[in-house]
Write a protein that holds these residues in place. Structure first.
Motif, PDB file in Angstrom:
ATOM      1  N   PHE A  62       0.832  -1.204   0.000  1.00  0.00           N
ATOM      2  CA  PHE A  62       0.000   0.000   0.000  1.00  0.00           C
ATOM      3  C   PHE A  62       0.870   1.259   0.000  1.00  0.00           C
ATOM      4  CE2 PHE A  62      -2.047   3.408   2.438  1.00  0.00           C
ATOM      5  CZ  PHE A  62      -3.161   3.626   1.651  1.00  0.00           C
ATOM      6  N   ILE A  63       1.966   1.234   0.795  1.00  0.00           N
ATOM      7  CA  ILE A  63       2.891   2.383   0.822  1.00  0.00           C
ATOM      8  C   ILE A  63       3.460   2.633  -0.565  1.00  0.00           C
ATOM      9  CG2 ILE A  63       5.119   3.184   1.699  1.00  0.00           C
ATOM     10  CD1 ILE A  63       4.443   1.790   4.341  1.00  0.00           C
ATOM     11  N   LEU A  64       3.849   1.545  -1.240  1.00  0.00           N
ATOM     12  CA  LEU A  64       4.401   1.687  -2.588  1.00  0.00           C
ATOM     13  C   LEU A  64       3.358   2.257  -3.543  1.00  0.00           C
ATOM     14  CD1 LEU A  64       6.458  -1.622  -3.023  1.00  0.00           C
ATOM     15  CD2 LEU A  64       7.229   0.601  -2.186  1.00  0.00           C
ATOM     16  N   ASP A  99       6.712   1.386  -8.225  1.00  0.00           N
ATOM     17  CA  ASP A  99       6.495   0.033  -8.738  1.00  0.00           C
ATOM     18  C   ASP A  99       7.477  -0.910  -8.050  1.00  0.00           C
ATOM     19  OD1 ASP A  99       6.063  -2.286 -10.083  1.00  0.00           O
ATOM     20  OD2 ASP A  99       6.349  -1.455 -12.091  1.00  0.00           O
ATOM     21  N   ALA A 100       6.965  -1.973  -7.430  1.00  0.00           N
ATOM     22  CA  ALA A 100       7.841  -2.920  -6.733  1.00  0.00           C
ATOM     23  C   ALA A 100       8.892  -3.510  -7.666  1.00  0.00           C
ATOM     24  CB  ALA A 100       7.005  -4.035  -6.095  1.00  0.00           C
ATOM     25  N   LYS A 101       8.580  -3.598  -8.945  1.00  0.00           N
ATOM     26  CA  LYS A 101       9.529  -4.171  -9.899  1.00  0.00           C
ATOM     27  C   LYS A 101      10.764  -3.289 -10.077  1.00  0.00           C
ATOM     28  CE  LYS A 101       6.034  -6.701 -12.559  1.00  0.00           C
ATOM     29  NZ  LYS A 101       5.403  -6.872 -13.903  1.00  0.00           N
ATOM     30  N   SER A 102      10.634  -2.013  -9.715  1.00  0.00           N
ATOM     31  CA  SER A 102      11.780  -1.106  -9.859  1.00  0.00           C
ATOM     32  C   SER A 102      12.919  -1.477  -8.920  1.00  0.00           C
ATOM     33  CB  SER A 102      11.344   0.337  -9.603  1.00  0.00           C
ATOM     34  OG  SER A 102      10.933   0.507  -8.259  1.00  0.00           O
ATOM     35  N   PHE A 103      12.606  -2.167  -7.823  1.00  0.00           N
ATOM     36  CA  PHE A 103      13.652  -2.595  -6.898  1.00  0.00           C
ATOM     37  C   PHE A 103      14.524  -3.699  -7.499  1.00  0.00           C
ATOM     38  CE2 PHE A 103      10.209  -1.438  -3.703  1.00  0.00           C
ATOM     39  CZ  PHE A 103      10.718  -0.168  -3.492  1.00  0.00           C
TER      40      PHE A 103
END
Length: 379
Positions: free
Chosen positions: A61-63, A69-73
């Motif tokens: 939710f924070i992201l 985008d979680a994929k950016s990590f």
């Protein structure tokens, strides 16, 4: 693998592997007032190949709310360590952007961190309200049971789990938390809420509709009530949580002139107690009275007629001792109540007071009729 694991643990002390193959990890983090556990699937540890972030919901939710985008990590990474570095950088940017304080894990024991994470996963992220930076205080919320939603605070010492957690709660004293794991304590607490909820529902009508003298304000920790039932008479009742709809333990407080007819009425009507009916309905039926509400007493002059406060200090609870008026004048026209300590102090100052053993006898401050009082016990 062991060297890689030791390196990553030293750099990220709140990271915990969830299996021996090191393909699943949980990472306890905090951002401002939010505590969350980030879950990683890492099928080819220590590399970042095919790695994915699976939760938790708070972190995702924070992201989402920050348009991240979680994929950016996962971009331009070759190891799980790189991914964790990227997450750290993102959290640091969010912290600076929103002016949030930095979080630090103070417990150095990896075993303690691992056990805390495992226990919180068992309990469920949706029940975690807050965890402090030192991981020594965890606040959990109960599932919704009507209006009985509560909070449980777990207090951990730095040497946890060697020293078991202690708890803060709002349940009655008759509930004793088990000396067990955090998840077992939570499960026992939730079961206790379900157990006591029937008693709380029985008492809620009294709190809402009657003239409540004690406790004020009522909390879930108390299963007793003291109510005004008629002029100069109050009733102390206590429910048995195992049988909350059964007739409660009742004690009447006031002069015998007032109490004896009420007791006789109760004795005649006890058989009419109906466990299918609400507590208030049953009380009024067996006592033959309509219990008054505080709102019904609209003026100070009317309030004085009820004589529920001490006739000497004009208060209900006596200072820090919270002693209640328990001595009444037996004259039918008076029936004024007094704190034992107030009346004793009054009587011993009168010139005509007589003392016999532990009792003093003198004149009622209101009607001058004889009244007796025992010497208060030393506290």
């Amino acid at each position: 693998m062991a060297d890689n694991l030791e390196k990553i643990y030293s750099k990220f002390p709140s990271l915990v592997a969830q299996n021996l193959q090191c393909t699943k990890f949980s990472w306890l983090r905090r951002l401002g007032n939010s505590s969350f556990i980030i879950n990683f699937e890492c099928p080819k540890f220590p590399t970042s190949e095919d790695i994915s972030i699976t939760g938790d919901e708070t972190f995702l939710f924070i992201l989402e709310s920050s348009n991240i985008d979680a994929k950016s990590f996962l971009e331009s990474t070759s190891s799980l360590e790189d991914v964790l570095d990227n997450v750290n950088k993102a959290l640091e940017l969010l912290k600076k952007k929103h002016g949030l304080e930095e979080s630090h894990v103070q417990i150095e024991s990896l075993n303690a961190v691992e056990e805390i994470c495992e226990e919180l996963n068992k309990i469920g992220a949706d029940r975690l309200k807050d965890i402090d930076e030192s991981m020594t205080r965890i606040t959990l919320t109960s599932p919704d049971y009507d209006e009985d939603k509560q909070e449980l605070t777990l207090h951990l010492t730095p040497d946890y789990p060697k020293t078991p957690a202690t708890v803060s709660h709002l349940l009655p004293d008759c509930w004793t938390p088990p000396v067990a794991s955090l998840s077992q304590v939570f499960t026992s607490w939730v079961s206790a809420i379900q157990f006591y909820s029937a008693s709380w529902r029985q008492l809620s009508d009294l709190d809402r509709l009657c003239w409540l003298l004690d406790p004020v304000p009522p909390t879930p920790a108390q299963l007793f009530r003291r109510l005004v039932i008629t002029t100069s008479v109050s009733l102390h009742l206590e429910l048995d949580p195992a049988f909350p709809t059964a007739i409660p333990v009742m004690k009447f407080l006031g002069s015998d002139q007032k109490i004896i007819p009420i007791r006789e009425q109760l004795a005649e009507n006890t058989e009419h107690w109906d466990e299918e009916e609400p507590l208030l309905t049953n009380l009024e039926r067996v006592l033959g009275l309509e219990l008054p509400s505080r709102a019904e007493v609209s003026s100070a002059s009317q309030a004085g007629e009820w004589s529920v406060e001490c006739g000497i200090c004009y208060s209900y609870k006596l200072g820090d001792t919270e002693q209640l008026p328990g001595v009444s004048c037996e004259d039918e026209k008076c029936c004024q109540t007094f704190h034992q300590a107030c009346l004793h102090e009054w009587l011993v100052q009168l010139p005509d007071t007589r003392t016999s053993l532990n009792m003093v006898t003198g004149e009622c401050p209101y009607c001058s009729k004889p009244i007796q009082c025992a010497k208060p016990a030393l506290t």
